[in-house]
Design a protein around this motif. Structure first.
Motif, mmCIF file in Angstrom:
data_model
loop_
_atom_site.group_PDB
_atom_site.id
_atom_site.type_symbol
_atom_site.label_atom_id
_atom_site.label_comp_id
_atom_site.label_asym_id
_atom_site.label_seq_id
_atom_site.Cartn_x
_atom_site.Cartn_y
_atom_site.Cartn_z
ATOM 1 N N LYS A 277 39.494 -21.113 -36.258
ATOM 2 C CA LYS A 277 38.855 -19.935 -35.638
ATOM 3 C C LYS A 277 38.294 -19.154 -36.780
ATOM 4 C CE LYS A 277 40.787 -19.735 -31.062
ATOM 5 N NZ LYS A 277 41.882 -20.924 -30.775
ATOM 6 N N VAL A 278 39.233 -18.766 -37.865
ATOM 7 C CA VAL A 278 38.864 -17.944 -38.703
ATOM 8 C C VAL A 278 37.679 -18.475 -39.525
ATOM 9 C CG1 VAL A 278 39.782 -17.059 -41.115
ATOM 10 C CG2 VAL A 278 41.387 -17.420 -39.208
ATOM 11 N N ILE A 279 37.487 -19.753 -39.637
ATOM 12 C CA ILE A 279 36.310 -20.114 -39.985
ATOM 13 C C ILE A 279 35.069 -19.953 -39.349
ATOM 14 C CG2 ILE A 279 35.169 -22.475 -40.757
ATOM 15 C CD1 ILE A 279 37.860 -23.390 -41.953
ATOM 16 N N ALA A 280 35.313 -20.193 -37.944
ATOM 17 C CA ALA A 280 34.279 -19.801 -37.078
ATOM 18 C C ALA A 280 33.899 -18.511 -37.042
ATOM 19 C CB ALA A 280 34.717 -20.366 -35.848
ATOM 20 N N ASP A 281 34.849 -17.497 -37.199
ATOM 21 C CA ASP A 281 34.692 -16.176 -37.155
ATOM 22 C C ASP A 281 33.790 -15.660 -38.480
ATOM 23 O OD1 ASP A 281 35.006 -13.379 -35.814
ATOM 24 O OD2 ASP A 281 36.219 -13.142 -37.618
ATOM 25 N N MET A 282 34.104 -16.288 -39.555
ATOM 26 C CA MET A 282 33.158 -15.820 -40.703
ATOM 27 C C MET A 282 31.988 -16.547 -41.076
ATOM 28 S SD MET A 282 36.267 -16.214 -43.841
ATOM 29 C CE MET A 282 34.801 -15.492 -45.131
ATOM 30 N N LEU A 283 31.713 -17.408 -40.091
ATOM 31 C CA LEU A 283 30.213 -17.693 -40.214
ATOM 32 C C LEU A 283 29.227 -17.214 -39.471
ATOM 33 C CD1 LEU A 283 30.713 -21.660 -39.060
ATOM 34 C CD2 LEU A 283 30.430 -20.716 -41.308
ATOM 35 N N PRO A 284 28.208 -16.656 -39.761
ATOM 36 C CA PRO A 284 27.311 -15.566 -39.417
ATOM 37 C C PRO A 284 26.578 -16.007 -38.020
ATOM 38 C CG PRO A 284 26.145 -16.834 -41.079
ATOM 39 C CD PRO A 284 27.660 -17.525 -41.234
ATOM 40 N N PHE A 285 25.810 -15.147 -37.446
ATOM 41 C CA PHE A 285 25.028 -15.019 -36.262
ATOM 42 C C PHE A 285 26.033 -15.444 -34.861
ATOM 43 C CE2 PHE A 285 22.859 -17.567 -39.595
ATOM 44 C CZ PHE A 285 22.079 -16.244 -40.032
ATOM 45 N N GLU A 286 27.304 -15.165 -34.927
ATOM 46 C CA GLU A 286 27.984 -15.336 -33.765
ATOM 47 C C GLU A 286 27.752 -14.223 -32.814
ATOM 48 O OE1 GLU A 286 32.628 -16.228 -32.652
ATOM 49 O OE2 GLU A 286 32.302 -14.898 -34.303
ATOM 50 N N GLU A 287 27.636 -13.160 -33.141
ATOM 51 C CA GLU A 287 27.303 -11.744 -32.186
ATOM 52 C C GLU A 287 25.846 -11.737 -31.735
ATOM 53 O OE1 GLU A 287 28.368 -7.060 -31.760
ATOM 54 O OE2 GLU A 287 28.634 -8.177 -33.777
ATOM 55 N N HIS B 117 12.617 -9.054 -27.635
ATOM 56 C CA HIS B 117 14.483 -9.683 -28.130
ATOM 57 C C HIS B 117 14.845 -10.647 -27.433
ATOM 58 C CE1 HIS B 117 18.730 -8.755 -28.310
ATOM 59 N NE2 HIS B 117 18.344 -8.220 -29.539
ATOM 60 N N SER B 118 13.958 -11.339 -26.585
ATOM 61 C CA SER B 118 14.213 -12.685 -25.959
ATOM 62 C C SER B 118 13.857 -13.720 -26.966
ATOM 63 C CB SER B 118 13.311 -12.819 -24.646
ATOM 64 O OG SER B 118 14.037 -11.903 -23.609
ATOM 65 N N MET B 119 12.849 -13.532 -27.902
ATOM 66 C CA MET B 119 12.701 -14.310 -28.914
ATOM 67 C C MET B 119 13.637 -14.130 -29.814
ATOM 68 S SD MET B 119 8.414 -14.130 -29.183
ATOM 69 C CE MET B 119 8.300 -12.625 -29.273
ATOM 70 N N VAL B 120 14.120 -12.800 -30.507
ATOM 71 C CA VAL B 120 15.218 -12.552 -31.268
ATOM 72 C C VAL B 120 16.449 -13.428 -30.945
ATOM 73 C CG1 VAL B 120 16.759 -11.116 -32.312
ATOM 74 C CG2 VAL B 120 14.324 -10.564 -31.962
ATOM 75 N N THR B 121 16.697 -13.699 -29.512
ATOM 76 C CA THR B 121 17.987 -14.329 -29.049
ATOM 77 C C THR B 121 17.807 -15.521 -29.277
ATOM 78 O OG1 THR B 121 18.441 -12.459 -27.550
ATOM 79 C CG2 THR B 121 19.427 -14.620 -27.134
ATOM 80 N N GLU B 122 16.769 -16.139 -29.044
ATOM 81 C CA GLU B 122 16.413 -17.656 -29.112
ATOM 82 C C GLU B 122 16.575 -18.194 -30.711
ATOM 83 O OE1 GLU B 122 16.256 -19.976 -26.793
ATOM 84 O OE2 GLU B 122 16.562 -18.427 -25.420
ATOM 85 N N VAL B 123 15.915 -17.438 -31.476
ATOM 86 C CA VAL B 123 16.154 -17.890 -32.812
ATOM 87 C C VAL B 123 17.803 -17.481 -33.466
ATOM 88 C CG1 VAL B 123 15.307 -17.021 -35.423
ATOM 89 C CG2 VAL B 123 13.678 -17.155 -33.438
ATOM 90 N N ARG B 124 18.366 -16.451 -32.906
ATOM 91 C CA ARG B 124 19.524 -16.468 -33.364
ATOM 92 C C ARG B 124 20.657 -17.468 -33.072
ATOM 93 N NH1 ARG B 124 22.205 -11.662 -34.824
ATOM 94 N NH2 ARG B 124 20.785 -10.296 -33.850
ATOM 95 N N ARG B 125 20.572 -17.832 -31.865
ATOM 96 C CA ARG B 125 21.155 -18.920 -31.206
ATOM 97 C C ARG B 125 20.869 -20.334 -31.841
ATOM 98 N NH1 ARG B 125 20.789 -17.560 -24.546
ATOM 99 N NH2 ARG B 125 22.225 -16.092 -24.636
ATOM 100 N N ALA B 126 19.608 -20.683 -32.302
ATOM 101 C CA ALA B 126 19.196 -21.844 -33.059
ATOM 102 C C ALA B 126 19.948 -21.858 -34.326
ATOM 103 C CB ALA B 126 17.838 -22.087 -33.319
ATOM 104 N N LEU B 127 20.066 -20.664 -34.957
ATOM 105 C CA LEU B 127 20.479 -20.621 -36.316
ATOM 106 C C LEU B 127 22.004 -20.683 -36.327
ATOM 107 C CD1 LEU B 127 18.721 -17.428 -37.872
ATOM 108 C CD2 LEU B 127 18.323 -19.822 -38.480
ATOM 109 N N ARG B 128 22.792 -20.185 -35.224
ATOM 110 C CA ARG B 128 24.012 -20.396 -35.024
ATOM 111 C C ARG B 128 24.452 -21.810 -34.761
ATOM 112 N NH1 ARG B 128 29.031 -18.097 -36.227
ATOM 113 N NH2 ARG B 128 30.774 -18.965 -34.993
ATOM 114 N N ASP B 129 23.505 -22.522 -33.921
ATOM 115 C CA ASP B 129 23.689 -24.103 -33.545
ATOM 116 C C ASP B 129 23.867 -24.840 -34.843
ATOM 117 O OD1 ASP B 129 24.021 -23.778 -30.919
ATOM 118 O OD2 ASP B 129 21.679 -23.986 -30.551
ATOM 119 N N LEU B 130 23.010 -24.634 -35.890
ATOM 120 C CA LEU B 130 22.825 -25.351 -36.940
ATOM 121 C C LEU B 130 24.128 -25.130 -37.979
ATOM 122 C CD1 LEU B 130 20.591 -27.301 -38.039
ATOM 123 C CD2 LEU B 130 19.441 -25.316 -39.232
ATOM 124 N N ILE B 131 24.533 -23.744 -37.945
ATOM 125 C CA ILE B 131 25.613 -23.486 -38.896
ATOM 126 C C ILE B 131 26.772 -24.161 -38.385
ATOM 127 C CG2 ILE B 131 26.379 -21.095 -38.362
ATOM 128 C CD1 ILE B 131 26.156 -20.426 -41.274
#
Length: 949
Positions: free
Chosen positions: A846-856, A811-825
């Motif tokens: 804030k509404v726009i940021a919340d609608m973007l994926p990979f935040e949680e 899951h440490s690898m999952v977290t790194e991938v998810r964060r990289a995707l969030r940075d990009l979007i």
């Protein structure tokens, strides 16, 4: 104002950034020395001879530097020599120095040599213009003790009642100093407040001030407020991801404050400065603590393991901030992110009347706060009752009439200290904070009684003419005092605090000192070197309002990307390859997109990666990615076309309509629509488009399409690529009831598959399946790894259940991938505004940021639940029997309390099925070996999960 710099005058003639001629609050150059002793002064012949030589050389030195410098002097402590201060004359431009000043160093050397002959009984200090009252010998010894009295049974421990207080260092037997850089707050000052009964307890129900109309607004420093929750959920480092139970605790307390008729604003720290370095070694220490906790857990001692996990100092401030921002927006509570430090922004909002109270650590007084709330003392009454099943339950009821808050008033503090605000401010810095370690002599029993208190520091400054430099230089010849470079550190902290950037409005982010004519003068030109880079005003505003996070901007600020050790306690070669090499293109794309949209200086900013496991450094190559930036603006589809396409697809729900991953992939299956999404000509970023994107959904939809293009799911003609079609099959398999969380988990799973991480090649380090043959175990591991990407259905309570070291490592690898995707979007979202392709004047970022994926960031709990069930069912004689499966599920419900086990397992099975479908339809993009593994595991899982399909 040029990007990357704050502008202003040179700090001194040499252009240095650690000594600023604007630093002194007054000219004490003419202050005559005053001699303080513990008894009658007795001069010996050696003193008289030295004094005569000193006066002669002083006249020579003063004559030599008269045209340019104001010359002042002071004696240091006994036998420690002479301290000379050369200050540029106010009428002479910096940098103009006559030739005869070249010999001043020799003159000062002779003065210092002669003053070493002075009597050891003398203690000399400069006197301020407004001379302080004469001191008795007892008072003198309290400020400059001849013989230190040390109580080794005591230590300088921070007050437990102060949120964020950090324990100080113990008084040492040997005469050495151990400076303290406190994580938050000023413990020495807080202890003095407590000892002097200046921490006032006031009723929380009466927080309404008489001079405020309407709802009073309480500004809360997030780091201070959240400190009380950091260890409330000790298993967070054992699971990774966001805490499961802290949402309820945080929101409960904030809502209770709002129930008193107040409004809440939460303030978060923003970009990192030189004071906010998080050493890589800390991540290694945290990982080791977590690994030790797992070692204890695997011996069966769960109680000791929990305490070990609790001591891991995780989640850190960055993870907590990201989690709480997500929670606050979901619950409708306002928050902002300061450009750098939250306290500076809070003080600015007090001045503007945006907020009326400040709940923060005692560091708030460094920024000029007139009063602070240091703690909310919320009282609950707990009682037991019998539920419908005859079991005892506990329920806590909030008692507003018994709750209080702790209040500190700066006026009362100054009256008790009997000093001016400038000395108070400098004393706070010398006491030790997150900006500056404690002044080392304060911790040395040869210089101050131990433990010292805050009044000792004020006294030291009062008898140094209110000049902190003189107080510091007094000890410069004493090796035991360890004050080397402390003056530079003090000056640096002083300047940064007084010039900390704050957001004024959307197009204005400036240093604090420029907003008040009564504060210090012009901003140093090289402020960016110590406070942080100055980004475009608009980008600071997007950080402030919550559209983007600070991660990518911090890469430019620090010129470094620090790769931290994984949480599992022992990293694998696969993890090292992922963070150092595989994710490097993600970072380059995010950095390049941002740099091309702001300033060419940022494009050539050197950014290196620093790893925890080796000393090699690699640089990002942002300037080579021009093609991506040129092609991204071709996505500019408007609302009418979006909703027309959504109606054709019958995808008009919030989770599957425009602005969702479902719509982004499904809509492009129609060739005509995909072609219509191509903008005829990219809009130049320097010109305002005639038809900018306006609605939230059309902005989010175009941001997601641009993100898909950068990741290679869509080609230049806006058609789905081979990987895009795999993702489409996965998204389609979720069905019309699919949710945003499910689509995000499926997307991350495909990314893991694409990066070659979704396999069973890595060894299981611990916490793997224990039942069945090797095939059963491999199948269980693969299914559990996929499931760990998803979200478990769990109430806002702490996790209670089994743990798995192997799933934590994955899951440490999952977290790194998810964060990289969030940075990009996130960067795509910022760029679409900064390039003038969307309406900028709006209040719904804030509404726009919340609608973007990979935040949680979900924890690995769903994978653990799946492994627990599959391991349990394998123990049964007939694991494919429905009755056996029902019994296994009941057993899991006993292991995982507070969890909807069956509903969560259904989520896991659904996520597995859609990923398995994507693998089966991948053609040659996925290797045959992986296809066989997924096919075998899928058949094995379906047979054991019939009631839950």
């Amino acid at each position: 104002m040029a990007s990357g710099f704050y502008g202003g005058a040179e700090p001194d003639g040499r252009g240095g950034h650690t000594r600023f001629h604007k630093f002194n609050r007054g000219d004490y150059s003419q202050a005559p020395p005053v001699i303080l002793t513990n008894g009658p002064i007795q001069f010996d012949p050696g003193y008289l001879q030295a004094r005569s030589s000193y006066e002669s050389l002083q006249a020579t030195a003063a004559q030599a530097v008269q045209p340019v410098f104001s010359y002042s002097h002071s004696f240091g402590p006994r036998g420690q020599g002479f301290a000379a201060h050369l200050q540029p004359h106010s009428l002479v431009p910096p940098g103009i120095v006559p030739e005869k000043v070249r010999d001043i160093d020799f003159v000062l050397y002779q003065i210092d040599r002669h003053l070493h002959k002075l009597s050891g009984a003398l203690q000399v200090r400069p006197r301020a213009r407004s001379s302080p009252p004469a001191l008795s010998p007892r008072e003198v010894s309290r400020i400059i003790p001849r013989v230190a009295v040390t109580d080794n049974s005591q230590d300088t421990t921070a007050d437990d009642s102060q949120p964020g207080a950090v324990q100080g260092s113990e008084v040492q037997e040997e005469p050495t100093c151990r400076p303290i850089l406190h994580r938050m707050g000023i413990p020495t000052f807080h202890q003095w407040l407590r000892d002097n009964q200046l921490l006032y307890e006031l009723p929380l129900a009466e927080i309404h001030p008489a001079d405020v109309r309407g709802e009073p607004v309480i500004g809360i420093e997030a780091k201070c407020f959240l400190e009380q929750f950091r260890t409330r959920e000790p298993l967070v480092p054992a699971l990774n991801g966001f805490p499961l139970g802290l949402e309820g605790l945080v929101i409960k307390q904030l809502k209770q404050l709002e129930s008193l008729g107040t409004k809440i604003w939460v303030y978060f720290d923003g970009l990192e400065s030189d004071f906010d370095d998080v050493p890589i070694q800390k991540s290694v220490d945290v990982a080791k603590t977590v690994g030790d906790g797992y070692d204890i857990y695997e011996t069966g001692d769960s109680s000791k393991a929990i305490e070990k996990f609790r001591s891991a100092d995780y989640p850190d401030d960055i993870t907590m901030a990201k989690f709480v921002k997500y929670v606050l927006h979901k619950n409708g509570i306002e928050y902002v992110t300061a450009p750098f430090r939250a306290l500076a922004q809070m003080i600015r909002h007090v001045e503007q009347g945006v907020i009326h109270f400040i709940h923060a650590s005692t560091e708030g007084f460094l920024y000029g706060a007139s009063n602070l709330i240091t703690k909310f003392n919320v009282v609950y009454e707990t009682h037991e009752f019998l539920d419908d099943n005859g079991e005892y339950r506990r329920k806590s009821n909030y008692q507003p009439e018994k709750s209080t808050y702790t209040w500190v008033d700066s006026k009362a503090v100054l009256e008790r200290l009997k000093c001016n605000p400038d000395i108070f401010h400098d004393a706070l810095l010398l006491a030790g904070s997150s900006y500056l370690e404690t002044f080392p002599p304060l911790l040395n029993k040869d210089h101050f009684r131990q433990p010292h208190n805050f009044r000792d520091i004020v006294g030291l400054l009062e008898h140094s003419a209110g000049d902190p430099r003189r107080a510091i230089e007094t000890y410069q010849y004493d090796e035991r005092a360890q004050v080397t470079e402390y003056e530079d550190k003090f000056t640096k902290a002083f300047i940064v605090i007084n010039n900390m950037p704050v957001v004024v409005n959307m197009y204005t982010t400036v240093p604090r000192s420029t907003l008040d004519p009564n504060r210090l003068g012009s901003v140093p030109r090289n402020l960016h070197e110590i406070a942080g880079l100055c980004f475009p005003q608009e980008l600071f505003f997007y950080l402030y309002i919550g559209l983007i996070g600070p991660r990518v901007m911090n890469w430019f600020v620090k010129g470094e990307i620090r790769l931290f050790a994984p949480m599992a306690g022992e990293e694998t070669p696969q993890y090292r390859t992922l963070v150092k090499k595989t994710l490097k293109p993600f970072r380059e794309q995010a950095a390049a997109l941002l740099a091309y949209s702001i300033n060419r200086w940022f494009l050539h900013r050197e950014i290196t990666t620093t790893c925890w496991f080796d000393n090699s450094k690699e640089s990002l190559k942002c300037q080579q990615l021009t093609s991506v930036k040129d092609k991204v603006p071709t996505w500019r589809m408007r609302s009418k076309a979006l909703f027309r396409r959504a109606e054709e697809m019958k995808s008009t729900t919030l989770s599957q309509g425009p602005g969702s991953l479902f719509f982004a992939f499904r809509s492009l299956t129609k060739t005509e629509f995909a072609s219509s999404t191509i903008s005829a000509k990219p809009v130049p970023s320097s010109k305002q488009p005639t038809d900018p994107l306006e609605s939230v959904k059309e902005i989010v939809a175009n941001v997601i399409w641009r993100f898909m293009f950068i990741r290679g799911y869509v080609d230049d003609k806006h058609q789905l690529t081979a990987w895009g079609k795999i993702m489409l099959n996965v998204i389609d398999a979720l069905g019309p009831q699919g949710t945003k969380e499910q689509a995000e988990a499926a997307f991350v799973a495909v990314e893991m598959l694409r990066l070659g991480l979704l396999n069973v090649e890595e060894p299981v380090t611990g916490g793997g399946p224990s039942r069945g043959d090797d095939t059963d175990k491999l199948n269980c591991v693969l299914v559990s790894r996929v499931a760990s990407i998803g979200k478990m259905r769990h109430p806002a309570k702490g996790y209670s259940g089994p743990l798995s070291r192997s799933l934590l490592a994955f899951h440490s690898m999952v977290t790194e991938v998810r964060r990289a995707l969030r940075d990009l979007i996130e960067i795509n979202a910022a760029v679409i505004f900064m390039d003038n392709q969307a309406q900028r004047m709006r209040k719904d970022q804030k509404v726009i940021a919340d609608m973007l994926p990979f935040e949680e960031e979900t924890p690995s709990a769903l994978g653990i639940l799946s492994m627990t069930y599959l391991d349990e069912i394998t123990m049964h004689t007939d694991p494919e029997n429905k009755e056996s499966q029902a019994l296994a599920m009941q057993q899991c419900e006993q292991y995982l309390v507070h969890t909807d086990v069956e509903a969560s397992y259904r989520e896991a099975v659904k996520l597995w099925s859609v990923v398995a479908k994507g693998v089966s339809t991948s053609g040659k993009l996925v290797g045959e070996k992986s296809k066989e593994l997924f096919a075998r595991a899928n058949e094995w899982l379906v047979a054991r999960s019939k009631p839950f399909l």
